[in-house]
Write an enzyme that holds these catalytic residues in place. Sequence first.
Site, PDB file in Angstrom:
ATOM      1  N   CYS A  13     -11.461   7.188 -29.123  1.00 59.51           N
ATOM      2  CA  CYS A  13     -10.399   7.697 -29.993  1.00 59.51           C
ATOM      3  C   CYS A  13      -9.908   9.068 -29.536  1.00 59.51           C
ATOM      4  CB  CYS A  13     -10.912   7.788 -31.429  1.00 59.51           C
ATOM      5  SG  CYS A  13     -11.059   6.185 -32.238  1.00 59.51           S
ATOM      6  N   HIS A  34      -7.516  10.647 -35.110  1.00 63.36           N
ATOM      7  CA  HIS A  34      -8.148  11.007 -36.384  1.00 63.36           C
ATOM      8  C   HIS A  34      -8.695  12.435 -36.302  1.00 63.36           C
ATOM      9  CE1 HIS A  34     -12.293  10.678 -34.817  1.00 63.36           C
ATOM     10  NE2 HIS A  34     -11.850   9.616 -34.138  1.00 63.36           N
TER      11      HIS A  34
END
Length: 346
Positions: free
Chosen positions: A322, A306
Site C-alpha cells: 500500500c 491510507h
Amino acid sequence: MKRARALVVLVVAALGAAPAAASAADPAPATPPTSSPTPAPTLPAPEPTVPDGVSAGGVDLSGATLAEAQTRLEATIGPRVRRPFVLRVGHRRFALRAKTSKLDLDALTTAKRAVRATAPGEVPVKLTHHRRAVRRWLHRVAKKVNRPARDAKIRITLRHMHVRHAKVGKALHETGLARIIDRALDDPAAAQRAYRTKLGPVYPPVNYNDIRRQYSTVITVDKAHFTLRLFKWLKISRRYSVAVGQPAYPTPSGLYSIVNKQVDPVWSVPNSPWAGELQGTTVEGGSAANPLKARWMGIVNGVGIHGTGEDASIGSAASHGCIRMHVSDVVDLYPRVPVGTPVLIK
C-alpha cells in the site's frame, strides 16, 4: 350447144360462190377489249414536323422532321452536356466525365416530344445520369483532399500532464456538392459546368476542455522519490511524502484508478504470513490493531492509499504494497479525490 352453155353457167356459179365460202370460213374480226382508266399515283403522307415556336434545351426545332430534330439536338446539346463537370477545391482541379457519371442524352425521345407538341414553348430534354456514380466519384475526391481532425490527448507522467491539443480537420461537404452536381448534369441549358468549393471544418470529438474535465483530478505516485502528487485541472496542486511497498511486497506499477473510498476503513486481513495471527480476520475501523488509519482510497488488488500510525516509515519502502501517508495528509487528500480518479504509479 346446149351442153356447152350449161358448163359455162356452172363455172360462173362456182366462181361466184368461192368468195362467199371463203368469207364464211374466216372468223369474224375480234372486237378490242374495253380498258378502265389508269388511277393517279398515291402520294405519301407528308412527314410530321415540329410546330413553329417549339424548342428543347434552348434549341429551336421549328419545322424540323423527327430525324432533323434528333440530329440538331445531338449536334447542339450533345457536346454541351457531355463536357466534363469541373470541381475546383482550393488549387486542385477534378473533372467528372460523362462516362463516369453515366450521362445519357436521349435525343430521339426529345425529338418525339417536340413533334408531338401542341403549342409553342420548351419541351423537356430527356437527359439522365447515375447519382450513385456521382457520389462514388465525390467520395474518391474527398479522400484526396480531406484532412482528418485530431483529438486532444493526454500523456501522464509523474511530474507533468502533457496535453496534445486537438486539431480541426477539413472536409468536403459531399452531400451538398452531390446535389449541386446532379442539378448541373440534369440541366441541358447549363452554360457553366464548373463549381469552386472550400473544405469545411471538421471538429474533433475530443478537445482540450474534454481532456481537462476527464482528468480534472489525477494522482501520481513516484516510488523512487516516495512522493504522491495531486494534479487538479492538469496542474500540480499538492505534494505529499509517502511510504511504498517493501522489495518483498512491492507496490504495483501502472495506470489505475480509485475504485472505492472509506472513512475509518475496516481491515480485511489478507491470508499472508506477514499478518501473523490476524490473517483471514477482520479488524474494525479505528481499532488500534488496524494499520489502515483514518482514510482509505482503494486502487487495485487490495492495494490502496491510507493513513499510517508509523510516521517514521514515510519516505521509505516499508509497506506491504500500500501507499502510506501521514494521517493529517490522508485526511487532507481524501475529499479532493473522487472515485474514478486516475492513479499513475511508477
